[in-house]
Each structure stands twice: as structure tokens, then as C-alpha cells.
Design a protein around this motif. Structure first.
Motif, PDB file in Angstrom:
ATOM      1  N   VAL A  90      12.266  13.996   3.690  1.00  0.00           N
ATOM      2  CA  VAL A  90      10.946  14.630   3.579  1.00  0.00           C
ATOM      3  C   VAL A  90       9.852  13.661   3.984  1.00  0.00           C
ATOM      4  CG1 VAL A  90      11.710  16.099   1.667  1.00  0.00           C
ATOM      5  CG2 VAL A  90      10.541  13.924   1.179  1.00  0.00           C
ATOM      6  N   SER A  91       8.681  14.254   4.253  1.00  0.00           N
ATOM      7  CA  SER A  91       7.513  13.437   4.532  1.00  0.00           C
ATOM      8  C   SER A  91       6.538  13.702   3.386  1.00  0.00           C
ATOM      9  CB  SER A  91       6.947  13.858   5.877  1.00  0.00           C
ATOM     10  OG  SER A  91       5.714  13.241   6.074  1.00  0.00           O
ATOM     11  N   ILE A  92       6.201  12.663   2.634  1.00  0.00           N
ATOM     12  CA  ILE A  92       5.350  12.839   1.454  1.00  0.00           C
ATOM     13  C   ILE A  92       3.911  12.481   1.805  1.00  0.00           C
ATOM     14  CG2 ILE A  92       4.968  12.132  -0.943  1.00  0.00           C
ATOM     15  CD1 ILE A  92       7.882  11.696  -1.270  1.00  0.00           C
ATOM     16  N   ILE A  93       3.021  13.453   1.558  1.00  0.00           N
ATOM     17  CA  ILE A  93       1.601  13.251   1.866  1.00  0.00           C
ATOM     18  C   ILE A  93       0.873  12.791   0.611  1.00  0.00           C
ATOM     19  CG2 ILE A  93      -0.530  14.435   2.559  1.00  0.00           C
ATOM     20  CD1 ILE A  93       1.625  16.552   3.840  1.00  0.00           C
ATOM     21  N   GLY A  94       0.203  11.659   0.685  1.00  0.00           N
ATOM     22  CA  GLY A  94      -0.539  11.162  -0.461  1.00  0.00           C
ATOM     23  C   GLY A  94      -2.017  11.501  -0.345  1.00  0.00           C
ATOM     24  N   ALA A  95      -2.679  11.762  -1.491  1.00  0.00           N
ATOM     25  CA  ALA A  95      -4.107  12.085  -1.462  1.00  0.00           C
ATOM     26  C   ALA A  95      -4.918  10.874  -1.042  1.00  0.00           C
ATOM     27  CB  ALA A  95      -4.556  12.565  -2.840  1.00  0.00           C
ATOM     28  N   GLY A  96      -4.560   9.712  -1.577  1.00  0.00           N
ATOM     29  CA  GLY A  96      -5.294   8.487  -1.239  1.00  0.00           C
ATOM     30  C   GLY A  96      -4.349   7.480  -0.614  1.00  0.00           C
ATOM     31  N   ARG A  97      -4.708   6.986   0.590  1.00  0.00           N
ATOM     32  CA  ARG A  97      -3.838   5.995   1.225  1.00  0.00           C
ATOM     33  C   ARG A  97      -4.218   4.617   0.711  1.00  0.00           C
ATOM     34  NH1 ARG A  97      -4.923   8.510   6.985  1.00  0.00           N
ATOM     35  NH2 ARG A  97      -6.874   8.774   5.846  1.00  0.00           N
ATOM     36  N   THR A  98      -3.805   4.345  -0.524  1.00  0.00           N
ATOM     37  CA  THR A  98      -4.193   3.093  -1.175  1.00  0.00           C
ATOM     38  C   THR A  98      -3.667   1.892  -0.378  1.00  0.00           C
ATOM     39  OG1 THR A  98      -2.246   3.272  -2.600  1.00  0.00           O
ATOM     40  CG2 THR A  98      -4.316   4.082  -3.496  1.00  0.00           C
ATOM     41  N   ASP A  99      -4.495   0.848  -0.366  1.00  0.00           N
ATOM     42  CA  ASP A  99      -4.186  -0.390   0.357  1.00  0.00           C
ATOM     43  C   ASP A  99      -3.161  -1.256  -0.369  1.00  0.00           C
ATOM     44  OD1 ASP A  99      -5.351  -0.786   2.771  1.00  0.00           O
ATOM     45  OD2 ASP A  99      -7.297  -1.337   1.940  1.00  0.00           O
ATOM     46  N   ALA A 100      -2.691  -2.291   0.301  1.00  0.00           N
ATOM     47  CA  ALA A 100      -1.781  -3.263  -0.298  1.00  0.00           C
ATOM     48  C   ALA A 100      -2.386  -3.814  -1.591  1.00  0.00           C
ATOM     49  CB  ALA A 100      -1.523  -4.401   0.672  1.00  0.00           C
ATOM     50  N   GLY A 137       0.794  -1.212   0.000  1.00  0.00           N
ATOM     51  CA  GLY A 137       0.000   0.000   0.000  1.00  0.00           C
ATOM     52  C   GLY A 137       0.827   1.262   0.000  1.00  0.00           C
ATOM     53  N   TRP A 138       0.147   2.389   0.174  1.00  0.00           N
ATOM     54  CA  TRP A 138       0.796   3.696   0.161  1.00  0.00           C
ATOM     55  C   TRP A 138       1.596   3.952   1.422  1.00  0.00           C
ATOM     56  CZ3 TRP A 138       2.200   7.771  -2.650  1.00  0.00           C
ATOM     57  CH2 TRP A 138       2.574   8.921  -1.945  1.00  0.00           C
ATOM     58  N   GLN A 139       0.931   3.803   2.562  1.00  0.00           N
ATOM     59  CA  GLN A 139       1.434   4.359   3.816  1.00  0.00           C
ATOM     60  C   GLN A 139       2.577   3.582   4.457  1.00  0.00           C
ATOM     61  OE1 GLN A 139      -1.772   5.333   6.398  1.00  0.00           O
ATOM     62  NE2 GLN A 139      -0.636   7.065   7.242  1.00  0.00           N
TER      63      GLN A 139
END
Lengths: 243, 243
Positions: free
Chosen positions: A42-52, A16-18
Motif C-alpha cells: 500500500v501507499s500510505i498518505i500522511g497529513a503532515g510530512r514531518t521532517d527528520a 521524517g515521514w516521507q
């Protein structure tokens, strides 16, 4: 500089994303690429925390950087440090208060079902294989019932913790192209597993197990048990984030 | 019984169709599946001897078997013994003289080019990435010049050994769908690397490096040096075999 980036990735090999311990994620790989390129943590913020296992054709993310690399060169520079299953397709400087997740007005996800007698080796990574005939017209009719502002508590994973489960679905199209059925959903936000549960419910409408007319009462029940199964992650793709 | 089977495969992990020492091939995996299923050591004849990395959505093959498994059950039985990147999509009993390769009247191949500024993780296995703008209209015009009966000696790998290089191209379409350009070629037969060299030549027309009007003289020259580059295998797919 606050930088907004547009991303495509094949989620097959990621958890996933996170970022998380002991599992490779898209966020971690991107943050590492930025570090290798600029020396910045850096800390990158994603719009959608997509799953595995979930894919993205149009994920958006942002991060702060002091790099001297011109922003229009950043995609090339980052891609040179990224594996081939993650690509940065664009970058631009945005106002300081831009936040990829909180600033998003809407998102579009697709869920793809490969509906044929035998599985497709060429589509197997990006669609869910279902061999029984599906009534696409019935799925379309049922899909319309999801549109509008509703409390979608019945369509979220039970372990979800967000407070409000009210969301506004502004579009839900069921398209058929050859053996591929694609459910496209646009909403102002999504609950955990929401698209995969909607897709599972529509699949059960397609087989005749459920009636399209049942949908409003399932929504109203706010009961996860009343909705359909959660379809697997690999059929899901984050297509677009709208600001 | 002589059995004709229809196959789809993702060629990424195979050294092509044809059996060889020290490399995994589609033919070998299929013959092994038949052996595990029936105990018979069969020899499976493929219509197209696809190269390493080439995919197939419609490969056809045949083999002789004395199995008692009803022919309509064979796809299910074989698929249970096959990896997920090879699928049998159909099987039927055919006359004894049917030969998947020699009986074929025509074949259809596609070559896919992903034409966008940045590579696509989701399409990377099944298309050739090319970032510079392409003039699809010019490619279409050039494509038309390949049609008909010609000696395609300029469009075969120099190590090719077949005697006649005369083939009849009955269709050559250049389609554009979003960022994907697909070259679809139907012919009564193909020389070694023929589609990949035609695609490479059309790509050079697309960039403006070559004029569409050059094609007839390149064909006439019968000189491999005059044609374009051989594009990589992973953009090529055997779509259909016509009997």
C-alpha cells in the motif's frame, strides 16, 4: 476500504515521514507493517510530512486495503508489527474520497523550549534547550501578531517550492509550565519549516533581541532574512489534524 | 571541600546508581567525569541508590574535592564531561559532616502510569503503560491508607536486607493529568522496591482486583505475598531529596 489511522511517533530515529532512498522513514516503516500483516503493497498518505527528528502525537494517515481484519482491530494488529517508537492509536473506515493531506482543514503543531540554566536529560529528546532567561509575556504579545491570514513567505525555508505562501493562523498560544515553554500554532496549512522559524523569531523576542512590535513588518517584508533562526527539529511535534 | 550536587538523569541506559563490575552506572560515570576534570579519584555518595532503569529529576550527591574550580562553576565544568543523559543542575559547598544519604530527612519519588488504550511512543521511556481502565478515585482512597508510620515489610523486595522496615510516609498523592496517572510518595526513607510495590498494589486497586479497604491489613500482615506486583523500573523517578 479506505482506512484513516491516527498515529503517535517519536521522530528521533527517523528521517521524517516521507519515504526516501537510504534513510529510514515513518511512512516506510508503516507501509512495511501493512505488508507484513496483509501482504498488500500500500501507499500510505500522511497529513503532515514531518521532517527528520520531528515528533507526532496526532499524525493522521490513510491507505486503501482489502484486508479482512476488522478495522477496529487494525491498530492492535499493526502495532504488533511496529517498533515501539511508532504507535497506531486508532483506525476507521472513511469515504473513498478521504485524503489525509488534502482533506485536512487545519493542523496543530507545538514547539517546546526547555528554558532553564542546565539541560534536562528527561526532556532532551522532545524540547529545545535554551538557558538564557526568556520574557514569555513579550513572546505572547509577538505571537498574537502572527494570527490571521498573511503571506508567510518570510517564515518558510528558502528552498520551499510551493506556489502560494498565504496561510491562516487561527491560534498561536505561548504557554509556560514550570521550565517548559510551549508555542502552540493552529493553521489551515504550514509552509516548510514555518513553525520552527516562527519559534526561532519568538525566541529572539524572548531574549530582547527583537521587539514584539517588529513582527507585522517582518511578515510584510516577505523576506526570510528578516525573520529569526530555524530552531532544531526535535522541539517540534504535530499534535492534531482537523478535518 | 565537601560538595553537594543536584542531579537529573535518564536512567534508561544505566544499571542504576551504584558502581558495580561489568555494568555502567551513574555513580561511575560521575566519578569518571570528576577524574577527567580534576585528576582526583573521588567517591561520590548518592542520596538514593536508584535501581537499573530508574530516573532522577532531583538526585543529590556529595563528594570531597580539592579542585580550584569555583563551586558555582562546577556544574558547567562537570556537564562538559558528562553524557547528555546525566546533568549536574547545581553545586554548593557544604559542611564536612554532610552526607547525601545519611543527612537526608526525606525523599520524594513518583511512579508514572500511562493509562490509555495504546502505548505512547513519546512517554514510553518514562512511564509504565497500562491499557485497562483504572479507578483513580479508588487508588486515591487506597493511597491514603499508606500514610503514617508503618512497618512496610510487605512492601519490600524479599531479598532486602535492612534491619528495620518501619518508615513514615508523609504524603501519597495520586494525580491524573490527561492519560498520565502519577503516584507521588514522600517518606523519611524507602525500602528496596517499596514505591514500585506500592504502585503495583494501587494499580490492582485501580482495576478492581483489590479493595481500597484491604490496604491496612496488607500492611499489618508484613507479608510480601499479600501486596501487589512490583511495577517496572522505568516508571519510577527520584524527584527530590529533603535535608
Amino acid at each position: 476500504m479506505n482506512v484513516k489511522i491516527l498515529l503517535e511517533y517519536d521522530g528521533t530515529n527517523y528521517h521524517g515521514w516521507q519515504k526516501q532512498n537510504n534513510a529510514l522513514t515513518v511512512q516506510e516503516v508503516l507501509e512495511k507493517a501493512v505488508y507484513v500483516l496483509t501482504g498488500e503493497r500500500v501507499s500510505i498518505i500522511g497529513a503532515g510530512r514531518t521532517d527528520a527528528g520531528v515528533h507526532a502525537r496526532g499524525q493522521v494517515a490513510n491507505f486503501r486495503t482489502n484486508t479482512r481484519i476488522p478495522v477496529e482491530r487494525l491498530p492492535y494488529a499493526l502495532n504488533s508489527k511496529l517498533p515501539e517508537d511508532i504507535t497506531v492509536k486508532g483506525a476507521k473506515a472513511v469515504p473513498d474520497d478521504f485524503h489525509a493531506r488534502y482533506s485536512a482543514r487545519a493542523k496543530v503543531y507545538t514547539y517546546s523550549i526547555y528554558n532553564a540554566p542546565f539541560p534536562s536529560p528527561l526532556l532532551r529528546r522532545y524540547s529545545y534547550f535554551f538557558p538564557l532567561p526568556l520574557d514569555v509575556e513579550a513572546m505572547r504579545r509577538a505571537g498574537k501578531a502572527f494570527m490571521g491570514v498573511h503571506d508567510f513567505a518570510a517564515f518558510r525555508a528558502s528552498r520551499s517550492t510551493v506556489k502560494s505562501s498565504v496561510r491562516n493562523i487561527t491560534r498561536l498560544d505561548v504557554k509556560k509550565c514550570g521550565d517548559l515553554i510551549t508555542i502552540e500554532v493552529e493553521a489551515d496549512g504550514f509552509l516548510y519549516n514555518m513553525v520552527r522559524i516562527i519559534a526561532g523569531t519568538l525566541l529572539e523576542v524572548g531574549t530582547g533581541k527583537r521587539d514584539p512590535e517588529e513582527i507585522p513588518s517582518i511578515i510584510e517584508s516577505r523576506d526570510r532574512e528578516r525573520a529569526g533562526v530555524t530552531l532544531p527539529a526535535h522541539g517540534l511535534c504535530l499534535e492534531k489534524v482537523i478535518y
